[in-house]
Design an enzyme around this catalytic site. Structure first.
Site, PDB file in Angstrom:
ATOM      1  N   GLY A 239      43.057  31.734  45.277  1.00  0.00           N
ATOM      2  CA  GLY A 239      43.883  32.868  45.761  1.00  0.00           C
ATOM      3  C   GLY A 239      45.340  32.485  46.113  1.00  0.00           C
ATOM      4  O   GLY A 239      46.231  33.352  45.645  1.00  0.00           O
TER       5      GLY A 239
ATOM      6  N   THR B  20      34.305  34.518  41.682  1.00  0.00           N
ATOM      7  CA  THR B  20      34.733  35.874  41.648  1.00  0.00           C
ATOM      8  C   THR B  20      34.515  36.865  40.731  1.00  0.00           C
ATOM      9  O   THR B  20      34.869  36.402  39.405  1.00  0.00           O
ATOM     10  CB  THR B  20      36.280  35.897  42.115  1.00  0.00           C
ATOM     11  OG1 THR B  20      36.717  35.172  43.347  1.00  0.00           O
ATOM     12  CG2 THR B  20      36.828  37.452  42.105  1.00  0.00           C
TER      13      THR B  20
ATOM     14  N   GLY C   2      42.097  35.764  50.378  1.00  0.00           N
ATOM     15  CA  GLY C   2      42.773  35.552  49.185  1.00  0.00           C
ATOM     16  C   GLY C   2      43.491  36.566  48.424  1.00  0.00           C
ATOM     17  O   GLY C   2      43.896  37.530  48.848  1.00  0.00           O
ATOM     18  N   ASP C   3      43.425  36.190  47.021  1.00  0.00           N
ATOM     19  CA  ASP C   3      44.041  37.392  46.246  1.00  0.00           C
ATOM     20  C   ASP C   3      43.216  38.392  45.958  1.00  0.00           C
ATOM     21  O   ASP C   3      43.938  39.577  45.546  1.00  0.00           O
ATOM     22  CB  ASP C   3      44.600  36.553  44.854  1.00  0.00           C
ATOM     23  CG  ASP C   3      43.332  36.043  44.186  1.00  0.00           C
ATOM     24  OD1 ASP C   3      42.409  35.506  44.925  1.00  0.00           O
ATOM     25  OD2 ASP C   3      43.293  36.286  43.039  1.00  0.00           O
TER      26      ASP C   3
ATOM     27  N   THR D 166      40.891  35.006  38.741  1.00  0.00           N
ATOM     28  CA  THR D 166      39.895  34.301  39.493  1.00  0.00           C
ATOM     29  C   THR D 166      40.772  33.013  39.721  1.00  0.00           C
ATOM     30  O   THR D 166      41.400  32.678  38.887  1.00  0.00           O
ATOM     31  CB  THR D 166      38.688  34.289  38.557  1.00  0.00           C
ATOM     32  OG1 THR D 166      37.737  33.545  39.373  1.00  0.00           O
ATOM     33  CG2 THR D 166      38.875  33.681  37.303  1.00  0.00           C
TER      34      THR D 166
HETATM   35  C1  SD4 Z   1      40.031  33.527  46.530  1.00  0.00           C
HETATM   36  N1  SD4 Z   1      40.288  34.193  44.174  1.00  0.00           N
HETATM   37  O1  SD4 Z   1      39.490  33.899  47.481  1.00  0.00           O
HETATM   38  C2  SD4 Z   1      39.223  34.059  45.132  1.00  0.00           C
HETATM   39  C3  SD4 Z   1      38.201  33.089  44.804  1.00  0.00           C
HETATM   40  C4  SD4 Z   1      38.001  33.004  43.237  1.00  0.00           C
HETATM   41  O2  SD4 Z   1      37.198  32.095  41.545  1.00  0.00           O
HETATM   42  O3  SD4 Z   1      38.406  33.787  42.581  1.00  0.00           O
HETATM   43  N2  SD4 Z   1      37.329  32.094  42.682  1.00  0.00           N
HETATM   44  O4  SD4 Z   1      40.714  32.660  46.535  1.00  0.00           O
END
Ligand code: SD4
Length: 325
Positions: free
Chosen positions: A241, A187, A217-218, A238
């Site tokens: 999430g 991300t 996700g977050d 990152t």
């Molecule tokens: C998620 N936070 O969808 C994101 C993925 C991510 O580093 O950040 N990966 O969970």
């Protein structure tokens, strides 16, 4: 570690040496003097943050806004099909569908977000449109796509051949056990402080590869993936999430800074909280970046391997974040 990456990966200490003639600070537990303001400055997650920062810092140096800098910066990564965790070419979900999440926020509290968006490669620009053109903050799924098309975005296939091949390989076992961030591309979150003293942040992702269809996700959630407050600073996340959402991660980092912690200390506090909430964190990665309103910055992650890119003055560097293990 690939040779190419090692060549431009610098330690924070070296980076500080390189920057000592300027006005930047690392945040190893110390609050820098607040009368020495570093701006503009831009900080992004991961190696691909370098490309985002280059575009963003040029905007900032021309007295552009932090908002433009973060948006135009992360768009470079969304458009890059080689980055398989963001935008075009992102890994699909378990049904083979690429779905994108993104949010954007300004230091005055204005924000916009899209989640579970299909067929539009620049979710961050759609999130900005949600912020600027609607009375809402978050639009998801088919509604987000419809809105994007109404705003003039182009519908396109986001599943590239290399990502489809990886998906087909994964289908052979179909086992879902996220090992987010173990490979060093993920991300993108970008935070910037402009010459006008305003902060902004952007966060955009294709989310966890092979996730359940509809999983969010977050990254598009204000307070989890991103939080920005001109009174204090900005933070972004990152990693997995679900773990970030559980702790309202980015908002908590900003609140820790509000209560006097340095950016790195604040990122570490929230990582400690995440550790306390999970029995087994051996496969769990979460990393935060933080930028205080005076230009102080920091990053911290649970596992080693998380890198962040920093752009200020005429310098672009990549640093390893301090990690818990
Ligand atoms: C998620 N936070 O969808 C994101 C993925 C991510 O580093 O950040 N990966 O969970």
């Amino acid at each position: 570690m690939p040779q190419k990456r090692r060549a431009f990966l610098k330690t924070t200490t070296l980076g500080l040496g390189a920057l000592s003639a300027g006005t930047a600070y690392s945040c190893q537990g110390q609050n820098p003097p607040t009368n020495l303001v570093t701006k503009p400055i831009i900080i992004s997650t991961w190696d691909h943050g370098m490309a985002a920062n280059k575009v963003g810092l040029d905007i900032l140096k021309n007295n552009g806004t932090a908002l433009d800098a973060v948006e135009k910066g992360v768009i470079i990564v969304e458009n890059d099909p080689k980055v398989q965790t963001v935008g075009l070419g992102g890994f699909p979900d378990r049904e083979g569908v690429v779905t994108l999440d993104a949010c954007i926020m300004k230091g005055d509290g204005q924000c916009g977000s899209v989640a579970f968006l299909r067929d539009i490669k620049n979710p961050i620009a759609v999130a900005r449109k949600v912020m600027e053109e609607t009375p809402h903050i978050m639009i998801v799924g088919a509604g987000a796509k419809q809105f994007a098309l109404e705003m003039g975005f182009k519908e396109e296939n986001l599943l590239t051949e290399p990502s489809r091949k990886k998906y087909e390989e994964w289908l052979k076992t179909g086992i879902y056990k996220p090992k987010i961030n173990i490979e060093n591309h993920d991300t993108i979150s970008t935070l910037a402080l402009d010459t006008h003293g305003h902060l902004a942040g952007a966060c955009t992702t294709s989310g966890a590869a092979w996730k359940m269809h509809g999983r969010v996700g977050d990254s598009p959630l204000i307070a989890a993936g991103l939080f920005v407050d001109d009174e204090v600073g900005a933070a972004a996340a990152t990693g997995l999430g679900e773990a970030v959402i559980r702790t309202a991660g980015s908002a908590m980092v900003v609140e820790a800074m509000r209560h006097g912690q340095s950016p790195e200390e604040a990122c570490r506090s929230v990582c400690l909280r995440i550790k306390a909430k999970h029995k087994d964190i051996s496969d769990l990665q979460v990393g935060f970046i933080a930028l205080r309103k005076d230009g102080a910055y920091g990053a911290y992650s649970l596992q080693p391997g998380f890198t962040y890119a920093l752009g200020l003055d005429d310098t672009h560097e990549l640093y390893p974040a301090t990690s818990m293990f």
